[in-house]
Design a protein around this motif. Structure first.
Motif, PDB file in Angstrom:
ATOM      1  N   UNK A  90       0.831  -1.213   0.000  1.00  0.00           N
ATOM      2  CA  UNK A  90       0.000   0.000   0.000  1.00  0.00           C
ATOM      3  C   UNK A  90       0.860   1.255   0.000  1.00  0.00           C
ATOM      4  N   UNK A  91       1.954   1.202   0.754  1.00  0.00           N
ATOM      5  CA  UNK A  91       2.850   2.368   0.792  1.00  0.00           C
ATOM      6  C   UNK A  91       3.427   2.669  -0.581  1.00  0.00           C
ATOM      7  N   UNK A  92       3.779   1.582  -1.283  1.00  0.00           N
ATOM      8  CA  UNK A  92       4.365   1.761  -2.617  1.00  0.00           C
ATOM      9  C   UNK A  92       3.282   2.214  -3.607  1.00  0.00           C
ATOM     10  N   UNK A  93       2.099   1.594  -3.532  1.00  0.00           N
ATOM     11  CA  UNK A  93       1.046   1.869  -4.526  1.00  0.00           C
ATOM     12  C   UNK A  93       0.715   3.364  -4.618  1.00  0.00           C
ATOM     13  N   UNK A  94       0.685   4.028  -3.468  1.00  0.00           N
ATOM     14  CA  UNK A  94       0.303   5.451  -3.513  1.00  0.00           C
ATOM     15  C   UNK A  94       1.391   6.356  -4.103  1.00  0.00           C
ATOM     16  N   UNK A  95       2.556   5.796  -4.391  1.00  0.00           N
ATOM     17  CA  UNK A  95       3.603   6.621  -5.006  1.00  0.00           C
ATOM     18  C   UNK A  95       3.565   6.502  -6.534  1.00  0.00           C
ATOM     19  N   UNK A  96       2.764   5.580  -7.046  1.00  0.00           N
ATOM     20  CA  UNK A  96       2.750   5.355  -8.498  1.00  0.00           C
ATOM     21  C   UNK A  96       1.897   6.419  -9.188  1.00  0.00           C
ATOM     22  N   UNK A  97       2.144   6.587 -10.528  1.00  0.00           N
ATOM     23  CA  UNK A  97       1.486   7.735 -11.148  1.00  0.00           C
ATOM     24  C   UNK A  97       0.259   7.463 -12.001  1.00  0.00           C
ATOM     25  N   UNK A  98      -0.023   6.197 -12.322  1.00  0.00           N
ATOM     26  CA  UNK A  98      -1.253   5.970 -13.095  1.00  0.00           C
ATOM     27  C   UNK A  98      -1.997   4.759 -12.526  1.00  0.00           C
ATOM     28  N   UNK A  99      -3.278   4.697 -12.881  1.00  0.00           N
ATOM     29  CA  UNK A  99      -4.094   3.568 -12.416  1.00  0.00           C
ATOM     30  C   UNK A  99      -3.547   2.252 -12.968  1.00  0.00           C
ATOM     31  N   UNK A 100      -3.077   2.304 -14.207  1.00  0.00           N
ATOM     32  CA  UNK A 100      -2.536   1.081 -14.836  1.00  0.00           C
ATOM     33  C   UNK A 100      -1.341   0.573 -14.032  1.00  0.00           C
ATOM     34  N   UNK A 101      -0.463   1.506 -13.670  1.00  0.00           N
ATOM     35  CA  UNK A 101       0.722   1.106 -12.886  1.00  0.00           C
ATOM     36  C   UNK A 101       0.292   0.515 -11.547  1.00  0.00           C
ATOM     37  N   UNK A 102      -0.690   1.139 -10.936  1.00  0.00           N
ATOM     38  CA  UNK A 102      -1.157   0.661  -9.627  1.00  0.00           C
ATOM     39  C   UNK A 102      -1.697  -0.766  -9.762  1.00  0.00           C
ATOM     40  N   UNK A 103      -2.543  -0.962 -10.773  1.00  0.00           N
ATOM     41  CA  UNK A 103      -3.142  -2.288 -10.936  1.00  0.00           C
ATOM     42  C   UNK A 103      -2.089  -3.344 -11.242  1.00  0.00           C
ATOM     43  N   UNK A 104      -1.154  -2.988 -12.131  1.00  0.00           N
ATOM     44  CA  UNK A 104      -0.110  -3.942 -12.517  1.00  0.00           C
ATOM     45  C   UNK A 104       0.722  -4.320 -11.278  1.00  0.00           C
ATOM     46  N   UNK A 105       1.041  -3.308 -10.511  1.00  0.00           N
ATOM     47  CA  UNK A 105       1.836  -3.542  -9.306  1.00  0.00           C
ATOM     48  C   UNK A 105       1.089  -4.472  -8.331  1.00  0.00           C
ATOM     49  N   UNK A 106      -0.189  -4.181  -8.129  1.00  0.00           N
ATOM     50  CA  UNK A 106      -0.958  -5.019  -7.191  1.00  0.00           C
ATOM     51  C   UNK A 106      -1.095  -6.450  -7.708  1.00  0.00           C
ATOM     52  N   UNK A 107      -1.265  -6.564  -9.020  1.00  0.00           N
ATOM     53  CA  UNK A 107      -1.363  -7.911  -9.600  1.00  0.00           C
ATOM     54  C   UNK A 107      -0.087  -8.696  -9.331  1.00  0.00           C
TER      55      UNK A 107
END
Ligand code: PEP
Ligand code: MG
Length: 585
Positions: free
Chosen positions: A551-568
């Motif tokens: 979660x800490x890392x996810x909020x530093x990302x810049x697009x929804x795609x990056x967030x989703x890819x990271x979580x996946x």
């Protein structure tokens, strides 16, 4: 092969043949009759009306037994049409004066009746046109001696395709023979969607370019989780979906663990997973899927589909019924969220340019305290009989919360004076679904017992994306940095103020985002009941500490795609071979 996109309203995959209903063009023969035939034609009309009434009453009984009182009430409007003296007189006058056969007289009068209603400003009456059409077709089939094409008699299982389904059509469908529903109109909270969910049948509504391209008998795939309908699929796609569907069935069986198991991570962090309901008929599903309580009871369904407002007693009965059945678990009851896409027949509200930004939810209630207080009193009384908490929707700032709470206090005072039993120390929650409320969470938390985040609206308002508009649906991204940073802020602010925080928007029911929310520290996850097992399984297969880091890392990302890819990627690593079953199916 054509792929149609719609709104996913009920999970699951249905594969089968299309069965079109509801739009058959009616051809009604016109015949001149002699004077001596008049009384016979009037007699035929009366017979047809009586027979139809009988048919509807038995349908009503059946629905009452299968789905309960709220669904069976739908038929009251049908019976009223059959008893409408003005309409019947009009038909008789036509037969007498114009000397035409009863079928023609009946259909002409009924169409005139429906056209008049369609022109009215009154939403309730306009909606009733569906009921009238439904009942008129029944009468007509009797007159024409054509049997109703009944789905009951179907020998095979089908996918029901319709422009729209009237409530009576949806409710009277034989569950065993329906593989899925597809309709042109409707949203997540349309009647078809609600019934499909409560019956556990996959459904896609609001199909973008319409169902007109679907021919009867055509092979279809309906993916109720993704909102996709594949018409005439290729062998490859068919095989893919068949595999998916088998996996889903297998996964569902595996999920049906009879005892309620805890939503606890491997490192022993426990959260609450509860269910969202619209009608009490959905309660068995809540238990079946192992939700611990109700995180959102959408009470507006007690108010919709009727001409008058439900009395305090009626509301009390509805709420107490839910409270007693869910006991010892708790029910979070949300005060009515009228407006937006859900309107009452009384009082009539003028049409608005932007109803989602208009006179909706708490705004409507605060402006109509005499209506609102009836509900508050009913809730306070019902809460004495179970574990009930109350929450207010669409709060945009502290003043609205204070006003709502002041009305609640007034109601308590009244009940006290009347010596009625009620829960004086009921917990009061604020829904966080307006960006300004999210930003002012600190003030709101100081005067709330808990928060529940309504992401369905919070996302639409934060990203300026109409949640019901297919054209901008691609912009509706729960993983948008703007959204997840706001969520982080609200969760942290709640905890800083020592109150618990849940989420009852759809986002909480998606394992991928639930992982992010778990890491952010969300305390309660509430979702449509069939989603509960997957979210619980995800939670039981991960470490809280990993989720926190993610979660800490996810909020530093810049697009929804990056967030989703990271979580996946994160979840794939955590869940390994469970990933596909939990996240993808
Ligand atoms: C929400 O907005 O997330 C929510 C749960 O409320 P509704 O879907 O009823 O607007
Ligand atoms: Mg909402």
């Amino acid at each position: 092969m054509i792929k149609l996109k719609g709104i996913a309203v009920s999970l699951g995959i249905g594969i089968g043949k299309a069965y079109r209903i509801g739009q058959e063009e009616v051809t009604v023969p016109k015949r001149k009759i002699g004077h001596e035939e008049i009384s016979r034609e009037i007699y035929r009309l009366e017979e047809a009306l009586i027979e139809t009434r009988r048919e509807i009453t038995s349908l009503q009984k059946k629905i009452f037994q299968e789905l309960g009182f709220d669904h069976s009430k739908i038929f009251e409007a049908h019976v009223l049409v059959l008893e409408d003296r003005v309409l019947i007189e009009d038909i008789i006058q036509q037969i007498k004066n114009k000397k035409v056969n009863v079928e023609f007289a009946f259909w002409t009068s009924i169409k005139k009746y429906m056209d008049t209603l369609l022109k009215l400003e009154d939403d309730y009456l306009r909606e009733r046109v569906n009921d009238i059409d439904d009942v008129a077709r029944r009468v007509l089939r009797k007159l024409l001696k054509k049997e109703i094409v009944s789905l009951k008699d179907l020998k095979e299982k089908v996918i029901v395709v319709a422009h729209d389904l009237s409530p009576s059509q949806t409710a009277s469908l034989p569950k065993g023979n329906i593989l899925a529903f597809v309709t042109d109109v409707g949203g997540r909270t349309s009647h078809t969607a609600i019934i499909a969910r409560s019956l556990g049948i996959p459904a896609v509504v609001g199909v973008e370019i319409g169902t007109k391209n679907i021919k009867p008998g055509e092979k279809l795939i309906v993916d109720g989780s993704k909102g996709v309908v594949v018409v005439h699929p290729t062998e490859r796609i068919l095989k893919e979906y068949q595999k998916k569907s088998q996996q889903l069935v297998k996964a569902r069986k595996a999920f049906h663990i009879p005892k309620v198991y805890k939503a606890q991570t491997k490192d022993k962090k426990e959260v609450d997973v509860s269910g969202n309901i619209e009608l009490p008929e959905e309660l068995p599903l809540v238990r079946e899927y192992g939700a611990e309580g109700i995180g959102l009871y959408r009470t507006e369904f007690v108010f919709l589909g009727r001409r008058d407002l439900p009395s305090e007693e009626e509301q009390y009965q509805a709420y107490v019924n839910v409270a007693r059945r869910v006991k010892p678990h708790s029910v979070i009851i949300r005060t009515m969220d009228i407006g937006g896409d859900k309107f009452l027949s009384q009082p009539q509200v003028p049409k608005e340019m932007s109803p989602f930004l208009g006179w909706r939810a708490i705004r409507f209630c605060l402006a109509q305290p005499e209506i609102f207080k009836v509900q508050l009193r009913a809730i306070l009384r019902a809460a004495a009989e179970g574990e009930m908490k109350i929450m207010f929707p669409m709060i945009s700032g502290i003043e609205e919360l204070r006003q709502a709470k002041a009305l609640l206090e007034e109601c308590k005072e009244e009940l006290r004076r009347e010596k009625k039993n009620f829960k004086a120390d009921i917990s009061v929650g604020t829904m966080i679904e307006v960006p300004s409320a999210a930003m002012c969470a600190d003030e709101l938390a100081k005067e709330s017992d808990f928060f529940s985040i309504g992401t369905n609206d919070l996302i639409q308002y934060s990203l300026a994306v109409d949640r019901g508009n297919e054209k901008v649906a691609y912009l509706y991204e729960p993983g948008h940095p703007g959204v997840i940073r706001l969520l982080k802020h609200v969760i942290e602010t709640a905890h800083k103020n020592k109150i618990w925080i849940g989420m009852c928007g759809e986002m909480a029911g998606e394992p991928l985002f639930a992982y992010l929310l778990l890491g952010m520290g969300l305390d309660e996850f509430s979702m449509s009941p069939p989603r509960v097992p997957k979210v619980k399984d995800m939670i039981r297969n991960v470490f809280f500490q990993d989720a926190q880091r993610a979660a800490e890392k996810a909020v530093t990302l810049s697009t929804a795609k990056e967030v989703e890819k990271f979580l996946q990627e994160e979840l794939k690593r955590m869940l390994r071979n469970e990933y596909e079953r939990i996240v993808l199916t």
